[in-house]
Design a protein around this motif. Structure first.
Motif, PDB file in Angstrom:
ATOM      1  N   HIS A  18      48.507  29.073   1.116  1.00  0.00           N
ATOM      2  CA  HIS A  18      47.307  29.170   0.388  1.00  0.00           C
ATOM      3  C   HIS A  18      46.150  29.218   1.430  1.00  0.00           C
ATOM      4  N   LYS A  19      45.210  29.939   1.011  1.00  0.00           N
ATOM      5  CA  LYS A  19      43.897  29.627   1.833  1.00  0.00           C
ATOM      6  C   LYS A  19      43.228  28.491   1.014  1.00  0.00           C
ATOM      7  N   THR A  20      43.178  27.332   1.473  1.00  0.00           N
ATOM      8  CA  THR A  20      42.587  26.240   0.958  1.00  0.00           C
ATOM      9  C   THR A  20      41.249  25.926   0.778  1.00  0.00           C
ATOM     10  N   PRO A  21      40.696  25.714  -0.352  1.00  0.00           N
ATOM     11  CA  PRO A  21      39.108  25.404  -0.490  1.00  0.00           C
ATOM     12  C   PRO A  21      38.467  24.385   0.559  1.00  0.00           C
ATOM     13  N   VAL A  22      37.289  24.812   0.988  1.00  0.00           N
ATOM     14  CA  VAL A  22      36.255  23.867   1.593  1.00  0.00           C
ATOM     15  C   VAL A  22      35.378  23.287   0.515  1.00  0.00           C
ATOM     16  N   LEU A  23      35.420  21.928   0.570  1.00  0.00           N
ATOM     17  CA  LEU A  23      34.603  21.153  -0.571  1.00  0.00           C
ATOM     18  C   LEU A  23      33.466  20.483   0.303  1.00  0.00           C
ATOM     19  N   THR A  24      32.474  20.251  -0.375  1.00  0.00           N
ATOM     20  CA  THR A  24      31.237  19.289   0.083  1.00  0.00           C
ATOM     21  C   THR A  24      30.869  18.296  -1.051  1.00  0.00           C
ATOM     22  N   SER A  25      30.147  17.094  -0.753  1.00  0.00           N
ATOM     23  CA  SER A  25      29.757  16.182  -1.512  1.00  0.00           C
ATOM     24  C   SER A  25      28.633  15.719  -1.185  1.00  0.00           C
ATOM     25  N   GLN A  26      27.357  16.131  -1.933  1.00  0.00           N
ATOM     26  CA  GLN A  26      26.006  15.642  -1.527  1.00  0.00           C
ATOM     27  C   GLN A  26      26.030  14.119  -1.333  1.00  0.00           C
ATOM     28  N   LEU A  27      26.645  13.204  -2.149  1.00  0.00           N
ATOM     29  CA  LEU A  27      26.452  12.032  -1.894  1.00  0.00           C
ATOM     30  C   LEU A  27      27.256  11.531  -0.479  1.00  0.00           C
ATOM     31  N   GLU A 164      34.624  30.384   7.403  1.00  0.00           N
ATOM     32  CA  GLU A 164      33.633  29.915   6.301  1.00  0.00           C
ATOM     33  C   GLU A 164      32.408  29.230   6.902  1.00  0.00           C
ATOM     34  N   GLN A 165      32.511  28.533   7.870  1.00  0.00           N
ATOM     35  CA  GLN A 165      31.328  27.711   8.177  1.00  0.00           C
ATOM     36  C   GLN A 165      31.142  27.763   9.822  1.00  0.00           C
ATOM     37  N   PRO A 166      30.966  28.962  10.204  1.00  0.00           N
ATOM     38  CA  PRO A 166      30.743  29.282  11.650  1.00  0.00           C
ATOM     39  C   PRO A 166      29.715  28.459  12.140  1.00  0.00           C
ATOM     40  N   LYS A 293      24.178  16.741  12.076  1.00  0.00           N
ATOM     41  CA  LYS A 293      25.037  17.315  12.434  1.00  0.00           C
ATOM     42  C   LYS A 293      25.792  18.272  11.187  1.00  0.00           C
ATOM     43  N   GLU A 294      26.617  19.339  11.634  1.00  0.00           N
ATOM     44  CA  GLU A 294      27.536  20.108  10.858  1.00  0.00           C
ATOM     45  C   GLU A 294      28.648  19.793  11.046  1.00  0.00           C
ATOM     46  N   VAL A 295      29.424  19.084  10.325  1.00  0.00           N
ATOM     47  CA  VAL A 295      30.615  18.253  10.578  1.00  0.00           C
ATOM     48  C   VAL A 295      31.973  18.981   9.768  1.00  0.00           C
TER      49      VAL A 295
END
Length: 311
Positions: A18-27, A164-166, A293-295
């Motif tokens: 599977h190409k797995t998802p990339v998730l984020t959370s504002q909190l 996805e997030q270069p 930073k972008e982590v």
């Protein structure tokens, strides 16, 4: 080794994973003070990143080798990954599992048509049994983490994340046997000009931290950690990569691992296993280091016994 080589690896395994998802959370971004991107390998086939390395290892074998089958020793995720990857490619998989391995894991291996051979639970007994099966069946032994093809396969999770997030400044992964972090380091090296790779490791199983410091492979005398997937040590194939291309390893306490796991369950509504929480726990511990930073974080898996949660 170059970028083109790793692209070939990725293209080889793509039809089987599977190409797995990339998730984020504002909190979570607010708690940490950084932009965090979770690469969710808990949604991978069989529930962990190890499907990638197992698949690549099998696909790199000759037809003759595939006809004779593969063998490994594992009590958990790699046992399931190799069984499923072998099943998908029409190969017999012989899986040496310690007799005290959880029934849920044995049943999963059987469900993927893996042939289980039980051994005593010591690492030496597992290795000896795997060697015996290898000789009896003339099968190819595939190590769960210290195998070049496995390492390259594991790196494909980071390739997808960076595609996805270069803009990522760094990627954190848990460190156990070293296959995931070594593969991630190679991906970051060839797919980004600035992305560093940092490991998270339980303080109670800190062999990789000590190995990085001493410059040689160190071992644990005891591994009393809830992160059961990280109780293994580094190997001669992955350690040189970790030594050269991993920026640092952050140690985390058991309580911090549980807190990080709980936070993801509660706030992101996804199931992650304790080993997966170690990288996030490292980020929470060293917030100042990652400020603004972008982590990226690789959530390594979600195979958890829901009847035996630590919270």
């Amino acid at each position: 080794m170059n970028k083109e080589f790793l692209i070939k690896v990725h293209n080889r395994v793509k039809p089987f994973i599977h190409k797995t998802p990339v998730l984020t959370s504002q909190l979570i971004n607010e708690i940490v003070g950084a932009n965090v991107y979770f690469k969710c390998e808990n949604f991978q086939k069989m529930g962990a990143f190890k499907m990638r390395g197992a698949t690549n290892a099998i696909l790199c074998l000759t037809e003759e080798e595939r006809n004779k089958g593969v063998v490994t020793h594992s009590s958990g995720n790699f046992a399931q990954a190799l069984s499923l990857a072998a099943n998908k490619t029409g190969v017999n998989a012989y899986i040496v599992m310690p007799e005290n391995a959880p029934l849920v894991k044995k049943n999963a291996v059987k469900g993927y048509k893996g042939h289980i051979i039980e051994s005593e639970s010591t690492p030496m007994a597992r290795e000896e049994m795997a060697e015996k099966v290898k000789l009896e069946k003339d099968a190819t032994f595939i190590h769960p983490s210290n195998d070049t093809s496995v390492i390259h396969g594991q790196g494909t999770a980071a390739i997808e994340l960076l595609e996805e997030q270069p803009q990522l400044d760094c990627i954190l992964t848990p460190v156990g046997g070293g296959g995931l972090i070594a593969g991630t380091a190679l991906a970051a090296k060839y797919f980004s000009e600035k992305c560093k790779v940092i490991g998270g490791e339980p303080k109670n199983a800190d062999d990789a931290f000590r190995s990085k410091k001493s410059g040689k492979i160190e071992y644990n005398e005891s591994v009393d950690t809830i992160a059961d997937g990280l109780r293994t040590h580094l190997g001669d194939k992955n350690f040189p990569i970790i030594k050269a291309d991993v920026e640092s390893i952050i140690l985390v306490e058991e309580e911090a691992i549980i807190d990080a796991m709980k936070l993801v369950w509660e706030r992101m509504k996804i199931i992650i296993e304790p080993s997966s929480a170690v990288a996030f726990a490292a980020l929470l511990k060293e917030k100042e280091q990652f400020k603004n930073k972008e982590v990226g974080i690789i959530i390594s898996g979600g195979n958890v016994d829901v009847t035996n949660l630590p919270f």
